[in-house]
Design an enzyme around this catalytic site. Structure first.
Site, PDB file in Angstrom:
ATOM      1  CG  MET A  35      -1.903  -1.197   1.164  1.00 52.92           C
ATOM      2  SD  MET A  35      -3.447  -0.911   2.061  1.00 52.92           S
ATOM      3  CE  MET A  35      -2.835  -0.632   3.707  1.00 52.92           C
ATOM      4  CG  HIS A  39       8.267   0.427   6.079  1.00 48.86           C
ATOM      5  ND1 HIS A  39       8.526  -0.928   6.158  1.00 48.86           N
ATOM      6  CD2 HIS A  39       6.926   0.553   6.253  1.00 48.86           C
ATOM      7  CE1 HIS A  39       7.410  -1.582   6.411  1.00 48.86           C
ATOM      8  NE2 HIS A  39       6.411  -0.707   6.449  1.00 48.86           N
ATOM      9  CG  HIS A  42       6.811  -1.946   2.354  1.00 49.25           C
ATOM     10  ND1 HIS A  42       6.670  -0.722   2.957  1.00 49.25           N
ATOM     11  CD2 HIS A  42       5.588  -2.531   2.413  1.00 49.25           C
ATOM     12  CE1 HIS A  42       5.420  -0.566   3.362  1.00 49.25           C
ATOM     13  NE2 HIS A  42       4.746  -1.649   3.056  1.00 49.25           N
ATOM     14  N   GLY A 152       4.732 -10.446   3.943  1.00 46.83           N
ATOM     15  CA  GLY A 152       5.449 -10.346   5.208  1.00 46.83           C
ATOM     16  C   GLY A 152       4.696 -11.038   6.333  1.00 46.83           C
ATOM     17  CE  LYS A 154       3.557  -4.564  11.493  1.00 45.86           C
ATOM     18  NZ  LYS A 154       2.521  -4.020  10.689  1.00 45.86           N
TER      19      LYS A 154
END
Ligand code: AMP
Length: 286
Positions: A35, A39, A42, A152, A154
Site C-alpha cells: 500500500m 519502508h 517492504h 510479510g 508482520k
C-alpha cells in the site's frame, strides 16, 4: 529497468501485457504487493524477490475495501515520489500503481471470502477487512500473473489467508512468506508508525517487550495460554497511552484459540498506541 528507475504502469491491461511479454521471454517474475509509504520492511521483501526472480514488480495501491468505516483510509500515508525512488534504488523493474476505478471498475460485484481463518484476530476486530484483502490480492495476482508473490509475516493472518486462497482456488503462484522486519530498537516496521509522536514511538516498544516476555516464559516452561495472555496484557496496560484490541495465543496454522502451548504457536497483538493501531506477533515451536 532504465537509468531513470522502474517503469510506472497504472492500467491493468497494460500491466498484463508487460508481464505477458516477460513470461514469453522465460523471465521469472517476483511480485510484492504493497500500500506504499515504503519502508525497510517492504524493501526486505523486494530484495528477496530480486534474488529469486529475473524481474520484480511492486504494486502500490491503498485498497479502500480493506478499510472499515472510521478507519484511516483517507489519512493513510501516500508518498509516490519517495516510493519510486526506493523502488529504483532496489532495481524494481515495474511499479503498478492503479487508481481506485482501475481496480474496482463501475458496476463491480465480485468479492472473495476466505472462511474460518478470518474468524479470529484481525478478522474479528476488523469485519470485512480480509474480504477486501483477498479480493484485491486475487485481482493483483490476475493482473501481474507472477511466478512468486512475497508477503510479510508482520501481517501473519493476511499471509495465511492469501496462502489458503491460492491453494483453494488453484491460483498458479508460489506465496513466499518473509520474516517480520524490525527497526533497530525492535519496533515492527509499519507505514502506520508514521502516525506516532516521539513519545508514542517509545511507548510502542511495549508490544515487542510483551512478545519477548511471552517467548521467555514459554522457554521457562509456562504453557498456560491464559496465564501468558494475562502477563502480556498486564505489561502492555502498564503503558498508559495503550489500549489493547486483542492479545491472542493461537495455533499458528489454523489460528484457533489454544489453552495450552503446544506445537507451532502464534502470539499476536493488536494495540492502540494513542490513536494508532499497531500489530505485532511471534511464533514459537514447542
Ligand atoms: P502494506 O503496505 O502494509 O500492505 O504491506 C505490504 C507487504 O509488506 C505485506 O506483505 C506486509 O506484510 C509486508 N510488510 C510490511 N511491514 C513489514 C515488516 N515490518 N516486515 C516484513 N514485512 C512487512
Amino acid at each position: 529497468m532504465t537509468d531513470s528507475g522502474p517503469r510506472l504502469v497504472s492500467s491493468p491491461a497494460e500491466m498484463q501485457a508487460e508481464t505477458a511479454a516477460m513470461r514469453l521471454q522465460a523471465r521469472t517474475i517476483g511480485f510484492v504487493p504493497t500500500m506504499g509509504a515504503l519502508h525497510d520492511g517492504h524493501m526486505s521483501l523486494v530484495r528477496r524477490a530480486r534474488t529469486e526472480n529475473d524481474a520484480v514488480v511492486v504494486s502500490i495501491f491503498v485498497n479502500p475495501t480493506q478499510f472499515g468505516p472510521g478507519e484511516d483510509f483517507d489519512a493513510y500515508p501516500r508518498d509516490r515520489a519517495a516510493d519510486l525512488e526506493k523502488c529504483a534504488s532496489e532495481g524494481v523493474d515495474l511499479v503498478f500503481a492503479p487508481g481506485g476505478g482501475d481496480m474496482y471498475p463501475e458496476g463491480h460485484c465480485t468479492t472473495v471470502d476466505v472462511l474460518r481463518l478470518t474468524d479470529n484476530l484481525c478478522g474479528l476486530s476488523r469485519p470485512g477487512h480480509f474480504r477486501g484483502v483477498a479480493t484485491v490480492v486475487l485481482k493483483l495476482l490476475n493482473i501481474v500473473q507472477p511466478h512468486r508473490a512475497y508477503f510479510g509475516e508482520k501481517d501473519y493472518q493476511q499471509f495465511l489467508v492469501v496462502k489458503r486462497m491460492v491453494r483453494d482456488l488453484f491460483i498458479p503462484v508460489e506465496i513466499v512468506p518473509c520474516e517480520l522486519f524490525r527497526d533497530r530498537d525492535g519496533l515492527a516496521m509499519s507505514s502506520r508508525n508514521n502516525y506516532l509522536s516521539a513519545e508514542e514511538r517509545v511507548d510502542a516498544l511495549v508490544l515487542k517487550e510483551a512478545l519477548d516476555h511471552f517467548r521467555r516464559r514459554v522457554e521457562e516452561g509456562e504453557l498456560s495460554a491464559v496465564t501468558l495472555m494475562g502477563e502480556m496484557a498486564e505489561l502492555i496496560e502498564s503503558v498508559p497511552s495503550t489500549q489493547i484490541d486483542y492479545v491472542a495465543i493461537v495455533d499458528a496454522d489454523t489460528l484457533e484459540d489454544l489453552s495450552t502451548i503446544k506445537g507451532r504457536v502464534l502470539a499476536a497483538l493488536a494495540v492502540m498506541v494513542g490513536d494508532t493501531r499497531l500489530i505485532d506477533n511471534t511464533v514459537v515451536e514447542v
